[in-house]
Design an enzyme around this catalytic site. Structure first.
Site, PDB file in Angstrom:
ATOM      1  N   ARG A   1      10.496  -1.358  11.827  1.00  0.00           N
ATOM      2  CA  ARG A   1       9.494  -1.078  12.784  1.00  0.00           C
ATOM      3  C   ARG A   1       9.233  -2.111  13.472  1.00  0.00           C
ATOM      4  NH1 ARG A   1       4.447   0.183   8.365  1.00  0.00           N
ATOM      5  NH2 ARG A   1       3.468  -1.278   9.863  1.00  0.00           N
TER       6      ARG A   1
ATOM      7  N   ARG B   1      -1.482  -9.148  12.871  1.00  0.00           N
ATOM      8  CA  ARG B   1      -1.939  -7.835  11.894  1.00  0.00           C
ATOM      9  C   ARG B   1      -2.588  -8.603  10.720  1.00  0.00           C
ATOM     10  NH1 ARG B   1       3.592  -5.463  10.725  1.00  0.00           N
ATOM     11  NH2 ARG B   1       2.634  -4.338   9.298  1.00  0.00           N
TER      12      ARG B   1
ATOM     13  N   ARG C   1     -10.059   0.306   8.303  1.00  0.00           N
ATOM     14  CA  ARG C   1      -9.458  -0.931   8.720  1.00  0.00           C
ATOM     15  C   ARG C   1     -10.710  -1.721   9.352  1.00  0.00           C
ATOM     16  NH1 ARG C   1      -4.055   0.064   8.029  1.00  0.00           N
ATOM     17  NH2 ARG C   1      -2.911  -1.492   9.305  1.00  0.00           N
TER      18      ARG C   1
ATOM     19  N   LYS D   1       0.909  -1.115  -0.014  1.00  0.00           N
ATOM     20  CA  LYS D   1      -0.182   0.060  -0.150  1.00  0.00           C
ATOM     21  C   LYS D   1       0.717   1.277  -0.047  1.00  0.00           C
ATOM     22  CE  LYS D   1      -2.148  -1.041   3.869  1.00  0.00           C
ATOM     23  NZ  LYS D   1      -1.490  -2.382   4.231  1.00  0.00           N
TER      24      LYS D   1
ATOM     25  N   ARG E   1      11.582  -5.730   5.556  1.00  0.00           N
ATOM     26  CA  ARG E   1      11.062  -4.238   5.250  1.00  0.00           C
ATOM     27  C   ARG E   1      12.212  -3.411   6.086  1.00  0.00           C
ATOM     28  NH1 ARG E   1       5.617  -1.947   5.308  1.00  0.00           N
ATOM     29  NH2 ARG E   1       5.292  -3.148   7.481  1.00  0.00           N
TER      30      ARG E   1
END
Ligand code: AP5
Length: 225
Positions: A158, A169, A94, A18, A129
């Site tokens: 993160r 998640r 969400r 995204k 990531r």
């Protein structure tokens, strides 16, 4: 003929791309990119009341309560740049309640794009990531590492980008996505499990396919459809 600028929602599981795609969409169409994840991380970093409340949820991979996120986003959407240039929502709504809150406020998207990526690939993307704290650019240690060694050495990960938290998640995403989609009419699924540029090219086709011409404060913009 439309008399308002484009309004787009980009949905998808954690690490479906995204943020990566939204940056490219914002550059191409000039819309305001609003990532609720980025807004919340900024609030945490700045130690605001909202940030203090959100931190515990984010660190454990759970959703921040609806009322906090809805309030934050509605305030932001009221600002002049969004009204003038249109917006791109990344990571909102969400939950069905968040989607309903948009509709209740008469905030209607022209298009809802959902990026589809298989679960095994999503986990690979999450754990690899890295973010550049200086430029805000998103990298992946295997798929898209930075060429500059200096950039590589300053990349950060993160706190919610572990396999364990990614699974929480992901479960949350699968629990809510169908109810969210049911609230909108213009929903289009995009295969996000391809090269970034191929995904983007499909997105451009969909956005350009939304017929109409957009205007900015009475001035004709580039045709948007
Ligand atoms: P948020 O920041 O929104 O996280 P997310 O939805 O889990 O999505 P990500 O940012 O992880 O991934 P992405 O889809 O943007 O992928 P990216 O482009 O980075 O939310 C974080 C937390 O904030 C939530 O858990 C929650 O606590 C809270 N929150 C946020 N919004 C909320 C809301 N509305 N309500 C309640 N709570 C909320 O790409 C991922 C990686 O893959 C990168 O390394 C990238 O380089 C790589 N990649 C991207 N595209 C490709 C490709 N095509 N091929 C190969 N690699 C690719």
């Amino acid at each position: 003929v439309r008399t308002y600028p484009p309004r787009i929602i980009v949905a998808g599981a954690p690490a479906s791309g995204k943020g990566t795609q939204c940056k490219k969409i914002a550059e191409r169409y000039g819309v305001v990119h609003l990532s609720t994840g980025d807004m919340l991380r900024e609030a945490v970093q700045n130690g605001t009341e909202l940030g203090k409340m959100a931190k515990q949820y984010m660190d454990s991979g759970r959703l921040v309560p609806d009322d906090l996120v809805i309030g934050m986003l509605k305030e932001r959407l009221k600002q002049e740049d969004c009204e003038k240039h249109g917006w791109l929502l990344d990571g909102f709504p969400r939950t069905a309640s968040q989607a309903q809150a948009l509709l209740d406020a008469k905030i209607y998207p022209d298009l809802v794009l959902v990026l589809d990526v298989p679960e095994s690939e999503l986990i690979q993307r999450v754990v690899g990531r890295r973010l550049d704290p200086v430029t805000g650019r998103i990298y992946h240690l295997q798929y898209s590492p930075p060429e500059d060694q200096q950039v590589l050495s300053r990349l950060i990960q993160r706190t919610d980008d572990t396999e364990e938290k990614a699974k929480v998640r992901l479960d949350t995403y699968y629990t809510h996505i169908q109810a969210i989609e049911e609230q909108f009419s213009q929903v289009v699924h995009i295969n996000g499990n391809r090269h970034t540029e191929h995904v983007f090219s499909d997105i451009v086709c969909e956005i350009d396919g939304v017929k109409g011409t957009f205007y900015e404060a009475g001035t004709k913009l580039q045709p948007f459809g």
